[in-house]
Structures are given as C-alpha cells and as structure tokens.
Design an enzyme around this catalytic site. Structure first.
Site, PDB file in Angstrom:
ATOM      1  N   LYS A  13     106.022  49.632  53.436  1.00  0.00           N
ATOM      2  CA  LYS A  13     104.651  49.101  53.363  1.00  0.00           C
ATOM      3  C   LYS A  13     104.628  47.768  52.605  1.00  0.00           C
ATOM      4  O   LYS A  13     104.044  46.787  53.055  1.00  0.00           O
ATOM      5  CB  LYS A  13     103.705  50.102  52.656  1.00  0.00           C
ATOM      6  N   ARG A  88      95.028  56.779  49.552  1.00  0.00           N
ATOM      7  CA  ARG A  88      96.125  57.745  49.630  1.00  0.00           C
ATOM      8  C   ARG A  88      95.599  59.158  49.851  1.00  0.00           C
ATOM      9  O   ARG A  88      96.385  60.084  49.978  1.00  0.00           O
ATOM     10  CB  ARG A  88      96.867  57.717  48.303  1.00  0.00           C
ATOM     11  N   ARG A 127     116.766  50.269  46.566  1.00  0.00           N
ATOM     12  CA  ARG A 127     115.769  49.195  46.356  1.00  0.00           C
ATOM     13  C   ARG A 127     115.963  48.515  44.997  1.00  0.00           C
ATOM     14  O   ARG A 127     116.181  49.152  43.984  1.00  0.00           O
ATOM     15  CB  ARG A 127     114.365  49.779  46.421  1.00  0.00           C
ATOM     16  N   ARG A 160     113.016  50.784  40.000  1.00  0.00           N
ATOM     17  CA  ARG A 160     111.801  51.418  39.478  1.00  0.00           C
ATOM     18  C   ARG A 160     112.085  52.768  38.829  1.00  0.00           C
ATOM     19  O   ARG A 160     112.945  53.517  39.289  1.00  0.00           O
ATOM     20  CB  ARG A 160     110.793  51.606  40.628  1.00  0.00           C
ATOM     21  N   ARG A 171     107.468  62.665  45.331  1.00  0.00           N
ATOM     22  CA  ARG A 171     106.533  61.728  45.977  1.00  0.00           C
ATOM     23  C   ARG A 171     106.384  62.051  47.468  1.00  0.00           C
ATOM     24  O   ARG A 171     105.302  61.921  48.034  1.00  0.00           O
ATOM     25  CB  ARG A 171     107.015  60.287  45.771  1.00  0.00           C
TER      26      ARG A 171
HETATM   27  P1  AP5 Z   1     109.246  49.078  50.417  1.00  0.00           P
HETATM   28  O1  AP5 Z   1     108.684  47.980  51.241  1.00  0.00           O
HETATM   29  O2  AP5 Z   1     109.259  48.929  48.935  1.00  0.00           O
HETATM   30  O3  AP5 Z   1     108.539  50.466  50.791  1.00  0.00           O
HETATM   31  P2  AP5 Z   1     107.095  51.023  50.356  1.00  0.00           P
HETATM   32  O4  AP5 Z   1     106.583  51.805  51.526  1.00  0.00           O
HETATM   33  O5  AP5 Z   1     106.242  49.917  49.821  1.00  0.00           O
HETATM   34  O6  AP5 Z   1     107.574  52.007  49.227  1.00  0.00           O
HETATM   35  P3  AP5 Z   1     106.962  52.383  47.800  1.00  0.00           P
HETATM   36  O7  AP5 Z   1     108.015  53.229  47.153  1.00  0.00           O
HETATM   37  O8  AP5 Z   1     106.489  51.184  47.055  1.00  0.00           O
HETATM   38  O9  AP5 Z   1     105.758  53.258  48.245  1.00  0.00           O
HETATM   39  P4  AP5 Z   1     104.982  54.279  47.412  1.00  0.00           P
HETATM   40  O10 AP5 Z   1     103.780  54.435  48.269  1.00  0.00           O
HETATM   41  O11 AP5 Z   1     105.703  55.503  47.059  1.00  0.00           O
HETATM   42  O12 AP5 Z   1     104.819  53.538  46.012  1.00  0.00           O
HETATM   43  P5  AP5 Z   1     103.589  52.820  45.306  1.00  0.00           P
HETATM   44  O13 AP5 Z   1     104.131  51.674  44.568  1.00  0.00           O
HETATM   45  O14 AP5 Z   1     102.460  52.611  46.242  1.00  0.00           O
HETATM   46  O15 AP5 Z   1     110.728  49.376  50.951  1.00  0.00           O
HETATM   47  C1  AP5 Z   1     111.583  50.278  50.283  1.00  0.00           C
HETATM   48  C2  AP5 Z   1     113.047  49.763  50.366  1.00  0.00           C
HETATM   49  O16 AP5 Z   1     113.453  49.771  51.734  1.00  0.00           O
HETATM   50  C3  AP5 Z   1     113.238  48.318  49.860  1.00  0.00           C
HETATM   51  O17 AP5 Z   1     114.481  48.211  49.224  1.00  0.00           O
HETATM   52  C4  AP5 Z   1     113.241  47.482  51.147  1.00  0.00           C
HETATM   53  O18 AP5 Z   1     114.027  46.313  50.997  1.00  0.00           O
HETATM   54  C5  AP5 Z   1     113.851  48.465  52.146  1.00  0.00           C
HETATM   55  N1  AP5 Z   1     113.319  48.281  53.501  1.00  0.00           N
HETATM   56  C6  AP5 Z   1     112.042  48.002  53.866  1.00  0.00           C
HETATM   57  N2  AP5 Z   1     111.930  47.927  55.207  1.00  0.00           N
HETATM   58  C7  AP5 Z   1     113.180  48.172  55.705  1.00  0.00           C
HETATM   59  C8  AP5 Z   1     113.728  48.252  57.034  1.00  0.00           C
HETATM   60  N3  AP5 Z   1     112.965  48.048  58.123  1.00  0.00           N
HETATM   61  N4  AP5 Z   1     115.038  48.558  57.158  1.00  0.00           N
HETATM   62  C9  AP5 Z   1     115.810  48.774  56.049  1.00  0.00           C
HETATM   63  N5  AP5 Z   1     115.359  48.700  54.778  1.00  0.00           N
HETATM   64  C10 AP5 Z   1     114.064  48.415  54.618  1.00  0.00           C
HETATM   65  O19 AP5 Z   1     103.105  53.965  44.290  1.00  0.00           O
HETATM   66  C11 AP5 Z   1     103.885  54.339  43.179  1.00  0.00           C
HETATM   67  C12 AP5 Z   1     103.125  55.382  42.378  1.00  0.00           C
HETATM   68  O20 AP5 Z   1     101.866  54.823  41.908  1.00  0.00           O
HETATM   69  C13 AP5 Z   1     102.705  56.648  43.136  1.00  0.00           C
HETATM   70  O21 AP5 Z   1     103.735  57.615  43.155  1.00  0.00           O
HETATM   71  C14 AP5 Z   1     101.483  57.110  42.332  1.00  0.00           C
HETATM   72  O22 AP5 Z   1     101.883  57.742  41.127  1.00  0.00           O
HETATM   73  C15 AP5 Z   1     100.812  55.794  41.952  1.00  0.00           C
HETATM   74  N6  AP5 Z   1      99.831  55.366  42.959  1.00  0.00           N
HETATM   75  C16 AP5 Z   1      99.889  54.245  43.742  1.00  0.00           C
HETATM   76  N7  AP5 Z   1      98.815  54.160  44.519  1.00  0.00           N
HETATM   77  C17 AP5 Z   1      98.035  55.230  44.235  1.00  0.00           C
HETATM   78  C18 AP5 Z   1      96.786  55.696  44.744  1.00  0.00           C
HETATM   79  N8  AP5 Z   1      96.135  55.029  45.728  1.00  0.00           N
HETATM   80  N9  AP5 Z   1      96.266  56.837  44.221  1.00  0.00           N
HETATM   81  C19 AP5 Z   1      96.911  57.516  43.237  1.00  0.00           C
HETATM   82  N10 AP5 Z   1      98.115  57.129  42.727  1.00  0.00           N
HETATM   83  C20 AP5 Z   1      98.665  55.991  43.222  1.00  0.00           C
END
Ligand code: AP5
Length: 225
Positions: A13, A88, A127, A160, A171
């Site tokens: 994402k 979410r 990552r 992270r 997660r």
């Molecule tokens: P990346 O682009 O970072 O993936 P992502 O989907 O953004 O993954 P996240 O881990 O950031 O998602 P998340 O939803 O768990 O975390 P968030 O920060 O929102 O890609 C991942 C890796 O793959 C990278 O190394 C990239 O280079 C590689 N990659 C990408 N595309 C690729 C491809 N096509 N091929 C190969 N490799 C590829 O949330 C973190 C925490 O915050 C949550 O657990 C929760 O505690 C809290 N939180 C956040 N939002 C909320 C909410 N709305 N409500 C409540 N709690 C929340």
C-alpha cells in the site's frame, strides 16, 4: 481523486501510494506514518498508541481519527488524497464517509491489493525504511546501494519495531478479523476494485491505474460518480 488503498500488512500500500502521488496529483495520507511520527515525537497520543502498535493490535479509533481528521484538513489534501492504512474497520469507514459528507466530498474509488500470506512475511521481513525521508526498500526485491543508507538522502535505514515475525502474524490475524469485512462494505457501495499485488511494483501500479480507469467509467455510466 479521493482514493483508499486497502490490503493486508506488506501488500505494498505504502509503496503504491508513493508511486501514485505524482500520477494522481494527490498526497499519500498513511495512518501508520502519522502514528509513527506521533510515537517519535513522544506526544501523549504517540505514547498511548505505541503499546497497541508494538503488539500488532489496532490503535483505538479516537486516536487515529484525530490524526486523520487533522491531516485531511491540510491544504494539500483539499483536492484529493490517497489513503493508506485508513480506514481499517467498517466503523472507521463510516466515520470517514461522514467526515467527507460534511465537506460535500466523497470517495472516488477503493483499491484492494491482494498478496498471499507467505509473500507478505517475505516482504515485511526484508523491508527497510529511511528515517529521514521515509523511502522504502527491500533487501532482496529493491535493495539500497548501501544496506544501511538511503539512496535518495543518505538517511539511516531501519527495520520497524512491529516487523518481527510474531507481530506480523498478529497483524495478519487483525487484518482478517477487522479489515477484511471492509471489502464487502465497499463492494456493496460499488466502490471496490481488486488488484493482484504480485509482480514488479510498476506492474502493480499499472494494474491500479487501469482499475481506476475502469471503475470511474463504470461509476459514471451508472451516474454514481
Ligand atoms: P509496503 O509498501 O511497506 O507495504 P504496506 O502494505 O504499506 O505495509 P505496512 O506494513 O506498512 O502495512 P500495515 O497496514 O500493516 O502498516 P501500517 O503502517 O498501516 O511494502 C512492504 C515491503 O514489500 C517493502 O519492503 C517493499 O519494498 C516491498 N514491496 C512492495 N511492493 C512490492 C512488490 N510488488 N514486489 C516485491 N516487494 C514489494 O500500520 C502499522 C500499525 O499502526 C498497525 O498495526 C496498527 O497498530 C496501527 N494503525 C495504522 N493504521 C491504523 C488504523 N486505521 N486504525 C487503527 N490502528 C492503525
């Protein structure tokens, strides 16, 4: 363009949101990044959120909504945004709809990126993120020139806290229980397009742009756009 990117942790994402910013002329608004900034700044909100994030649990709505509401009021988000990680839950989606309705705005499209769990574990464990500019790398799929330094700004690359394998599995469970029902919610509203997240990042972003074109055309034909 007011867009939501949905998908499990590690689906890409953040990577896709950053790639689409220029093409769509809309900023990425990532709830995870807003929360991590609050943690880094040691604000009261950040201190409270950290305990939930470290466990891989969802942060309570009132904290997340405060950050999102403030961010969406900023000037650069007035004409559009790419939401990444928010909403979410169905309840967050309903609050977002009310927030936008109050500004006479609505979502244009929701893109759900799908990636199987085994690939997610590989992606997240490799990552690396830049502390300075937020650029993202993968040690195998998209390695930086120097394993510890950002190609763009020379900032330090870090892993992270919530990317440990046990926390990633938690997660994924939270995603299945709380976020997956959102797919049906947005499908019912006629806003959802599903996109395969496997392949080179450019291929995935091409699929997203095609899905956006098809989705907007279909909505226009139905008179819902
Ligand atoms: P990346 O682009 O970072 O993936 P992502 O989907 O953004 O993954 P996240 O881990 O950031 O998602 P998340 O939803 O768990 O975390 P968030 O920060 O929102 O890609 C991942 C890796 O793959 C990278 O190394 C990239 O280079 C590689 N990659 C990408 N595309 C690729 C491809 N096509 N091929 C190969 N490799 C590829 O949330 C973190 C925490 O915050 C949550 O657990 C929760 O505690 C809290 N939180 C956040 N939002 C909320 C909410 N709305 N409500 C409540 N709690 C929340």
């Amino acid at each position: 363009m007011r867009l939501v990117l949905l998908g499990p942790p590690g689906a890409g994402k953040g990577t896709q949101a950053r790639m689409l910013e220029t093409q769509l002329g809309a900023p990425q608004v990532a709830s995870g990044d807003l929360l991590r900034n609050a943690v880094r700044e040691k604000s009261a909100l950040g201190i409270e959120a950290k305990g939930f994030m470290d466990k891989g649990a969802l942060v309570p709505d009132e904290l997340v909504l405060k950050l999102i509401d403030a961010r969406l009021r900023e000037r650069d988000a007035q004409k559009g945004f790419i939401l990444d990680g928010f909403p979410r839950t169905v309840s967050q989606a309903e609050t977002l709809a009310k927030m936008l309705d109050a500004r006479s705005e609505k979502l244009d499209r929701v893109i759900a990126i799908s990636v199987p769990d085994e690939e997610i574990i590989k992606r997240i464990s490799g990552r690396r993120t830049c502390r300075e500019c937020g650029a993202m790398y993968h040690v195998i799929y998209d390695p930086p020139r120097n394993l510890n330094l950002c190609n763009s700004c020379n900032g330090e690359l870090y892993q992270r806290d919530d990317d440990a394998e046990d926390t990633v599995r938690m997660r994924l469970q939270v995603y299945a229980a709380s976020t997956r029902p959102l797919l049906e919610h947005y499908e019912r509203l006629g806003l959802l397009s599903a996109v395969d997240g496997i392949g080179r990042t450019e291929e995935v972003s091409g699929r997203i742009l095609s899905a956006l074109g098809r989705g907007l055309k279909a909505a226009a034909a139905k008179g819902t756009a």
